[in-house]
Design a protein around this motif. Structure first.
Motif, short mmCIF file in Angstrom:
data_model
loop_
_atom_site.label_atom_id
_atom_site.label_comp_id
_atom_site.label_asym_id
_atom_site.label_seq_id
_atom_site.Cartn_x
_atom_site.Cartn_y
_atom_site.Cartn_z
N ALA A 1 38.68 26.78 -7.45
CA ALA A 1 38.46 28.21 -6.94
C ALA A 1 37.41 28.34 -6.05
N ASN A 2 36.31 27.78 -5.79
CA ASN A 2 35.14 28.14 -4.90
C ASN A 2 35.69 27.49 -3.79
N GLN A 3 36.79 26.93 -3.40
CA GLN A 3 37.15 26.34 -2.12
C GLN A 3 38.57 27.16 -1.71
N ILE A 4 38.75 28.19 -2.42
CA ILE A 4 39.83 29.24 -1.92
C ILE A 4 39.54 30.35 -1.23
N MET A 5 39.82 30.58 -0.12
CA MET A 5 39.53 31.64 0.92
C MET A 5 40.33 32.57 1.55
N ALA A 6 40.30 33.93 0.83
CA ALA A 6 41.21 34.99 1.21
C ALA A 6 41.43 34.93 2.63
N GLY A 7 42.67 34.89 3.22
CA GLY A 7 42.90 34.81 4.53
C GLY A 7 43.33 33.14 5.24
N GLY A 8 43.12 32.32 4.03
CA GLY A 8 43.38 30.85 4.37
C GLY A 8 44.82 30.74 3.93
N THR A 9 45.15 29.31 4.01
CA THR A 9 46.33 28.91 3.87
C THR A 9 46.36 27.49 3.01
N SER A 10 47.50 27.26 2.42
CA SER A 10 47.32 25.91 1.45
C SER A 10 48.93 25.23 1.59
N ALA A 11 48.86 24.06 2.11
CA ALA A 11 50.23 23.47 2.25
C ALA A 11 50.68 22.99 1.02
N SER A 12 52.13 23.27 0.63
CA SER A 12 52.62 22.67 -0.53
C SER A 12 53.15 21.45 -0.47
N ALA A 13 53.69 20.86 -1.61
CA ALA A 13 54.34 19.67 -1.76
C ALA A 13 55.78 19.58 -0.68
#
Length: 319
Positions: free
Chosen positions: A115-127
């Motif tokens: 959770a502490n690595q999740i930043m608003a405005g950021g993205t995360s690639a899915s599988a």
């Protein structure tokens, strides 16, 4: 879309109890992601979906595609599935298995994202290699249009975060996404047959499928078209092209936005009309246009397409 504070506490306490039990039984050996779903009644529909979609085995083991051997899963609760009418694992039969598998993989990413690595405005690639967006709204954090209601549940093969809404991505443009529904490649009971005919007959298909164009689309169901006076698909096909264009452009907003990103009270449509939004409530809002006395409700919000976001609604937005 629910009272998140109460539900977060309930889920958190249940998960903590589950994990504590597992730690007692296995002397600090954490359960796998799949085992967490099996052991926790709040994820029983997700468990059934993982089995039907063929990913339960994947989430039971180490991740071979990441050096850490870990996955991150944004796990929809039972209530999240129920918002799609999927009230238990038995109701998953309304979905095509290939769509279900891809939907589940859209909730999974490589590595363990805390959770502490999740930043608003950021993205995360899915599988599925389709990015999800992290969005801050007030004190809440969303992934696409889904609120993250519990974070950092540790598993032997990664991390689980609970979310309040199932995320859907088609991987194709807005027009092809509607055609997927029409051709029963997503839900076995398609609901956008009239809309697809309207898009084709209006001549707007090239505009709505162009990757250079990015839209938010409010997509009326077949029942919505019938309520607006189009009794049959042929009625749609016979309508004047200019009329269909005017109606459809009243459902399009420039720029693809998830419900969590829509903060204004009004928006100007691609046809020059005005849409008015209700207050954001439990993850959704209603939409009203100048030609409507009753606002449209969202049936399935936040469907990510390659060139925008589609929200399926239950009324045609008349200019």
């Amino acid at each position: 879309m629910k009272n998140v504070n109460i539900k977060s506490v309930v889920i958190a306490l249940t998960l903590i109890a589950t994990l504590s039990s597992c730690e007692n039984d296995y002397q600090d050996e954490k359960p796998s992601i799949a085992a967490i779903a099996v052991a926790n009644e709040n994820f029983s529909t997700l468990e059934g979906a993982a089995i039907q979609g063929g990913v339960a085995g994947v989430l039971s083991n180490s991740n071979p595609n990441d050096p850490s051997g870990k996955y991150t899963v944004f796990a929809p609760t039972n209530d999240a599935f129920a918002k799609l009418g999927l009230v238990n694992s038995g109701s998953l039969g309304v979905l095509q298995n290939s769509f279900l598998t891809n939907t589940l993989l859209y909730h999974v990413s490589n590595g363990s994202l805390m959770a502490n690595q999740i930043m608003a405005g950021g993205t995360s690639a899915s599988a599925l290699s389709i990015n999800r967006r992290f969005i801050s709204r007030g004190s809440d954090l969303y992934i696409n249009g889904s609120k993250i209601i519990l974070t950092d549940v540790a598993a032997s093969n990664g991390t689980v975060h609970a979310i309040d809404k199932v995320m859907i991505a088609t991987g194709v443009n807005i027009v092809d996404s509607a055609i997927l529904l029409k051709d029963s490649k997503v839900f076995k009971s398609p609901e956008l047959t009239f809309l697809v005919q309207a898009v084709i007959s209006s001549g707007l298909a090239p505009t709505l499928s162009n990757p250079a164009n990015n839209f938010t689309i409010y997509a009326p169901t077949d029942a919505a078209f019938k309520a607006a006076g189009f009794a049959t698909i042929q009625d749609v096909a016979n309508a004047p092209q200019a009329v269909l264009q005017q109606v459809l452009l009243n459902h399009a907003i420039s720029g693809g936005k998830f419900t969590s990103e829509q903060t204004a009270t009004t928006a100007t449509t691609a046809g020059g009309g005005t849409l008015t939004y209700s207050p954001f409530l439990n993850g959704v809002f209603t939409v009203k246009s100048n030609g409507n006395t009753i606002p449209a409700n969202m049936v399935i919000p936040d469907i990510q397409c390659s060139n925008g976001v589609v929200h399926i609604i239950d009324r045609v937005l008349l200019p």
